[in-house]
Enzyme design. Structure first.
Site, PDB file in Angstrom:
ATOM      1  CG  LEU A  95      -2.019  -1.170   1.142  1.00 11.73           C
ATOM      2  CD1 LEU A  95      -3.011  -1.050   2.300  1.00 11.73           C
ATOM      3  CD2 LEU A  95      -2.763  -1.259  -0.193  1.00 11.73           C
TER       4      LEU A  95
ATOM      5  CE1 TYR B 271       9.627   0.824 -13.703  1.00 14.51           C
ATOM      6  CE2 TYR B 271       9.584   1.960 -15.820  1.00 14.51           C
ATOM      7  CZ  TYR B 271       9.017   1.075 -14.925  1.00 14.51           C
ATOM      8  OH  TYR B 271       7.855   0.441 -15.250  1.00 14.51           O
TER       9      TYR B 271
ATOM     10  CG  ASN C  85       3.088   6.135 -22.602  1.00 13.35           C
ATOM     11  OD1 ASN C  85       3.983   5.659 -23.303  1.00 13.35           O
ATOM     12  ND2 ASN C  85       3.289   7.187 -21.832  1.00 13.35           N
TER      13      ASN C  85
ATOM     14  NE  ARG D 181       8.823  13.297 -18.071  1.00 16.15           N
ATOM     15  CZ  ARG D 181       7.715  12.566 -17.967  1.00 16.15           C
ATOM     16  NH1 ARG D 181       6.896  12.751 -16.939  1.00 16.15           N
ATOM     17  NH2 ARG D 181       7.415  11.677 -18.891  1.00 16.15           N
TER      18      ARG D 181
END
Ligand code: UFG
Length: 327
Positions: free
Chosen positions: A33, A141, A170, A279
């Site tokens: 969680l 990642y 995506n 970005r």
């Protein structure tokens, strides 16, 4: 089939859990969680709150529930964060995956499905991107997912663990008005745009308009979360015939500006946008070549239409403007 779903309270994991339950499979969800939501877990799934770092818990869970298959979603998943905090990814993501694989092997689990990513293709030579494309992870990642793919390769060779590595492009959309995307903080384009339409944000900042694309903004392949879920279920049933790796997308790209414009049409809101700096780490174009899974398993995306994708997300966001925390 009895399936252990790690990260089954997260965005994609919760949708796959609900589709497995609907298909008649018995599901055990393990989730800490950290990003997931208890309310997202299908009520007929058995929920265990816990962490993959806890090897004792994994051992007990496997002994008690004896899953026949594992679907592994639980992970840190943010490209940008992974550059700032590489040890969370090259450390935790990899170590937690190893703990899970060790438990799988120790308890004789023979089927494993890994959530992998298009972030393996930072510098593609061809578009759309097939599974033959060379791997160039775009971030810690992506590297962490590639390491897990390689670990699975060896688990198959040594122990006969059959696996599917499913590389999402995506992921987007909502499975229903009550089962959608809720991240904190939110970093993904479609939910952010819809938060503007809800009046929760003033504007969307488009990260760069000087990319090598027709309108200068990045192009991505947006794939509905229900289509991803379907791919997991097809792959699970096919694993007896051997391990496999698939790229999952619609094979069609939309620019950031096109996504914002489509969201304006769907919501009827002007959605103010401004151009900001790039970005770091965003490639110009990522479009999936998904011919392999179509050919092997007959996968056909049911929701390729961007209007339909954004509309499904919009219904979820309107009904749950605060996400699961409003429950
Ligand atoms: N974008 C903006 N403004 C924002 C947010 C995003 O312009 O406020 C742009 C991004 O620069 C990118 C596009 O919208 O060009 C999509 O960005 P997302 O953050 O929604 O998704 P990403 O393509 O960065 O990442 C997704 C998954 C990752 C996965 C990656 C693979 O979230 O887990 O695809 O390419 F690794």
């Amino acid at each position: 089939m009895k399936v252990l779903v790690t990260g089954g309270a997260g965005y994609i994991g919760s949708v796959v859990t609900s589709q497995l339950v609907k298909a008649g499979d018995s599901v055990v969800v393990l989730d800490n969680l950290y990003q997931g939501h208890r309310a997202a877990v299908h009520p007929e799934a058995h929920f265990i709150e816990g962490d993959l770092a806890d090897k004792g818990l994994l051992d007990r869970l496997m002994a008690q529930h004896q899953p026949e298959a594992i679907m592994h979603f639980a992970s840190h998943t943010l490209v940008g964060e992974s550059v700032e905090k590489p040890f969370l990814y090259l450390g935790d993501n990899v170590q937690n995956g190893l703990n899970l694989l060790q438990a799988a092997v120790d308890h004789g689990v023979q089927r494993f499905i890994l959530s992998s990513t298009a972030n393996l293709f930072d510098d593609p030579e061809s578009m759309p991107i097939s599974e033959k494309e060379r791997i160039v992870p775009g971030s810690p990642y992506g590297e962490s997912k590639f390491i897990l793919e390689r670990l699975l390769y060896w688990m198959d060779r040594i122990y006969g663990l059959r696996y599917a590595a499913l590389r999402y492009f995506n992921a987007c959309g909502a499975a229903s008005p009550d089962l959608g995307e809720d991240h904190d903080p939110e970093t993904h384009l479609i939910p952010l745009v819809l938060q503007v339409a809800l009046g929760q944000r003033e504007k969307i900042v488009i990260f760069g308009d000087d990319y090598g694309t027709s309108d200068g903004t990045c192009i991505r392949d947006y794939i509905h979360v229900l289509d991803l879920a379907q791919a997991h279920i097809l792959a699970l049933r096919a694993l007896a015939q051997g391990s496999r790796t698939y790229n999952l997308g619609n094979g069609r790209g939309f620019s950031v500006k096109e996504v914002v414009e489509t969201a304006r049409q769907v919501t009827g809101h002007p959605i103010p946008a401004e151009i900001g700096p790039r970005r770091p780490g965003d490639p110009d174009i990522l479009i999936a070549g998904s011919e392999s899974i179509k050919r092997d398993l007959g996968w056909r995306p049911q929701y390729p239409d961007l209007v339909e994708i954004i509309d499904s997300a919009w219904q979820w966001h309107q009904k749950h403007p605060l996400g699961y925390s409003d429950k």
